[in-house]
Scaffold this motif. Structure first.
Motif, PDB file in Angstrom:
ATOM      1  N   ASP A 184       0.841  -1.258  -0.051  1.00 42.08           N
ATOM      2  CA  ASP A 184       0.068   0.114   0.146  1.00 42.08           C
ATOM      3  C   ASP A 184       0.852   1.203   0.107  1.00 42.08           C
ATOM      4  N   SER A 185       2.144   1.073  -0.422  1.00 43.88           N
ATOM      5  CA  SER A 185       3.033   2.377  -0.525  1.00 43.88           C
ATOM      6  C   SER A 185       3.852   2.119  -1.839  1.00 43.88           C
ATOM      7  N   TYR A 186       4.433   3.144  -2.166  1.00 46.87           N
ATOM      8  CA  TYR A 186       5.593   3.065  -3.512  1.00 46.87           C
ATOM      9  C   TYR A 186       6.464   3.865  -3.189  1.00 46.87           C
ATOM     10  N   THR A 187       7.594   3.353  -2.751  1.00 44.00           N
ATOM     11  CA  THR A 187       8.989   3.880  -2.641  1.00 44.00           C
ATOM     12  C   THR A 187       9.765   3.841  -3.563  1.00 44.00           C
ATOM     13  N   GLU A 188      10.909   4.659  -3.791  1.00 42.80           N
ATOM     14  CA  GLU A 188      11.991   4.480  -4.747  1.00 42.80           C
ATOM     15  C   GLU A 188      12.699   3.165  -4.694  1.00 42.80           C
ATOM     16  N   LYS A 189      12.750   2.528  -3.640  1.00 45.20           N
ATOM     17  CA  LYS A 189      13.065   0.992  -3.494  1.00 45.20           C
ATOM     18  C   LYS A 189      12.274   0.082  -4.437  1.00 45.20           C
ATOM     19  N   GLU A 190      10.920   0.178  -3.997  1.00 42.51           N
ATOM     20  CA  GLU A 190       9.954  -0.789  -4.628  1.00 42.51           C
ATOM     21  C   GLU A 190       9.964  -0.328  -6.186  1.00 42.51           C
ATOM     22  N   ALA A 191      10.109   0.807  -6.499  1.00 39.95           N
ATOM     23  CA  ALA A 191      10.219   1.138  -8.124  1.00 39.95           C
ATOM     24  C   ALA A 191      11.387   0.696  -8.699  1.00 39.95           C
ATOM     25  N   GLN A 192      12.417   0.691  -8.019  1.00 42.96           N
ATOM     26  CA  GLN A 192      13.704   0.215  -8.804  1.00 42.96           C
ATOM     27  C   GLN A 192      13.481  -1.427  -8.851  1.00 42.96           C
ATOM     28  N   ASN A 193      12.864  -2.199  -7.831  1.00 44.17           N
ATOM     29  CA  ASN A 193      12.874  -3.677  -8.016  1.00 44.17           C
ATOM     30  C   ASN A 193      11.641  -4.184  -8.729  1.00 44.17           C
ATOM     31  N   SER A 194      10.882  -3.344  -9.276  1.00 42.43           N
ATOM     32  CA  SER A 194       9.651  -3.589 -10.063  1.00 42.43           C
ATOM     33  C   SER A 194       9.975  -3.789 -11.538  1.00 42.43           C
ATOM     34  N   ASP A 195       9.849  -5.018 -11.956  1.00 41.57           N
ATOM     35  CA  ASP A 195       9.680  -5.287 -13.429  1.00 41.57           C
ATOM     36  C   ASP A 195       7.982  -5.009 -14.111  1.00 41.57           C
ATOM     37  N   VAL A 196       7.115  -5.241 -13.266  1.00 45.02           N
ATOM     38  CA  VAL A 196       5.804  -4.807 -13.550  1.00 45.02           C
ATOM     39  C   VAL A 196       5.070  -4.117 -12.683  1.00 45.02           C
ATOM     40  N   LEU A 197       4.443  -3.055 -12.963  1.00 44.34           N
ATOM     41  CA  LEU A 197       3.563  -2.456 -11.913  1.00 44.34           C
ATOM     42  C   LEU A 197       1.845  -2.593 -12.112  1.00 44.34           C
ATOM     43  N   LEU A 198       1.462  -3.348 -11.312  1.00 38.70           N
ATOM     44  CA  LEU A 198       0.041  -3.739 -11.728  1.00 38.70           C
ATOM     45  C   LEU A 198      -1.059  -2.876 -10.839  1.00 38.70           C
ATOM     46  N   LEU A 199      -1.870  -1.915 -11.410  1.00 36.69           N
ATOM     47  CA  LEU A 199      -2.772  -1.095 -10.811  1.00 36.69           C
ATOM     48  C   LEU A 199      -4.210  -1.547 -10.843  1.00 36.69           C
ATOM     49  N   VAL A 205      -4.207   6.374  -6.351  1.00 34.55           N
ATOM     50  CA  VAL A 205      -4.474   5.150  -6.797  1.00 34.55           C
ATOM     51  C   VAL A 205      -5.590   4.685  -5.900  1.00 34.55           C
ATOM     52  N   PHE A 206      -6.981   4.034  -6.725  1.00 36.33           N
ATOM     53  CA  PHE A 206      -7.966   3.426  -5.844  1.00 36.33           C
ATOM     54  C   PHE A 206      -7.596   2.380  -4.955  1.00 36.33           C
ATOM     55  N   ALA A 207      -7.676   2.677  -3.653  1.00 30.85           N
ATOM     56  CA  ALA A 207      -7.133   1.569  -2.675  1.00 30.85           C
ATOM     57  C   ALA A 207      -8.091   1.635  -1.520  1.00 30.85           C
ATOM     58  N   PRO A 208      -9.337   1.094  -1.588  1.00 29.37           N
ATOM     59  CA  PRO A 208     -10.188   1.292  -0.508  1.00 29.37           C
ATOM     60  C   PRO A 208      -9.823   0.272   0.779  1.00 29.37           C
ATOM     61  N   LEU A 209      -8.751  -0.719   0.464  1.00 28.53           N
ATOM     62  CA  LEU A 209      -8.214  -1.379   1.708  1.00 28.53           C
ATOM     63  C   LEU A 209      -6.990  -1.010   2.457  1.00 28.53           C
ATOM     64  N   ALA A 210      -6.321   0.052   1.584  1.00 28.65           N
ATOM     65  CA  ALA A 210      -5.078   0.590   2.114  1.00 28.65           C
ATOM     66  C   ALA A 210      -5.381   1.447   3.038  1.00 28.65           C
ATOM     67  N   LYS A 211      -4.164   1.683   4.111  1.00 30.47           N
ATOM     68  CA  LYS A 211      -4.258   2.478   5.427  1.00 30.47           C
ATOM     69  C   LYS A 211      -3.784   3.809   4.846  1.00 30.47           C
TER      70      LYS A 211
END
Length: 275
Positions: free
Chosen positions: A43-58, A69-75
């Motif tokens: 439920d977060s998107y940091t630079e580290k996560e961005a660098q480690n991602s081949d695919v980003l599914l929204l 981002v539509f995220a009704p279950l996120a904090k």
């Protein structure tokens, strides 16, 4: 807080970061993991996560306010601007009804197979709402389905099979032929305001097709709007004593497991086509 879903074998085929969404997205993530992908559901998107991602599914939809981002279950919120700023150029971004210009982005919401399969739980969810919000059986009811797209066709078919007297509105002669071949009545969409003599109306189109003053002559006790943008003014219908329900995103609410399977299948096919 993020957690990693590793493939059963421990092999990493693709690193997929999944952000936001509802229970259908969780189901999709679990299926992708079982199919051999490594999935980071967060439920977060940091630079580290961005660098480690081949695919980003929204999620479905990717956003409802064009900002987050539509995220009704996120904090907490994830900003679209952060995704645009942090995502590296090689990352494949999969969205629904939204595009990141200048990025390697595919809108799976425009995928024909996905939309057709997704129309099935939409139709079933719409019928469920109709049953719950009417004091009579759908069998024998006069029903209007506005729109002859994927959802309109499948919904009309399901309604006819349970004994409804179905009319489907369309604009093209080719659609009229399909409607007639399915055993339903046809109506020009432009002529709908002239004749609203039905028991139940389902709208599937994203433009306003019923003007506010037309509800004064409408006999329907229930109108359900399945579109994302709206085909009529809900408050105007309610002001005329009609039960009017705005019901976008039904697959994730009424059949999240099936909706998740459909999404996972689509995502896998897109990724495989790119590798």
């Amino acid at each position: 807080m993020a957690f990693i879903l590793l493939s059963g074998s421990g092999d990493i085929m693709k690193q997929i970061t999944v952000i936001g969404g509802d229970s259908r997205l969780k189901t999709a993530a679990e299926i992708l993991k079982s199919d051999g992908f490594t999935v980071n559901f967060t439920d977060s998107y940091t630079e580290k996560e961005a660098q480690n991602s081949d695919v980003l599914l929204l999620p479905v939809p990717t956003t409802r306010d064009s900002k987050t981002v539509f995220a009704p279950l996120a904090k907490k919120e994830v900003l679209l601007s952060d995704i645009e700023r942090l995502t590296k150029s090689g990352t494949l971004i999969l969205t629904c009804n939204y595009m990141f210009e200048g990025k390697n982005c595919i809108d799976y919401g425009k995928d024909d197979a996905y939309c057709l399969l997704n129309a099935i739980p939409t139709a079933e969810g719409a019928i469920k709402l109709a049953i719950e919000n009417t004091p009579f059986t759908l069998w024998g009811s006069r029903v209007l389905v506005i729109g002859c797209g994927r959802t309109g066709k499948i919904l009309a078919d399901r309604l006819k099979n349970i004994g409804c007297r179905v009319t489907v509105s369309a604009r093209k002669q080719s659609d009229f032929a399909i409607i007639s071949a399915a055993g339903c009545r046809c109506e020009y969409t432009a002529d709908i305001p002239k004749n609203l003599n039905y028991d139940i109306i389902f709208n599937t189109v994203d433009v306003k097709v019923i003007p506010d003053d037309a509800f004064k002559e409408c006999t329907a006790s229930l109108i359900i709007d399945l579109s994302s943008k709206g085909g009529f003014d809900v408050s105007a219908a309610q002001g005329c004593g009609i039960t009017a329900i705005k019901a976008p995103g039904l697959p994730g609410k009424t059949a999240p497991e099936t909706a998740g399977k459909i999404l996972a299948k689509t995502v896998k096919e897109i990724i495989e086509s790119k590798t």
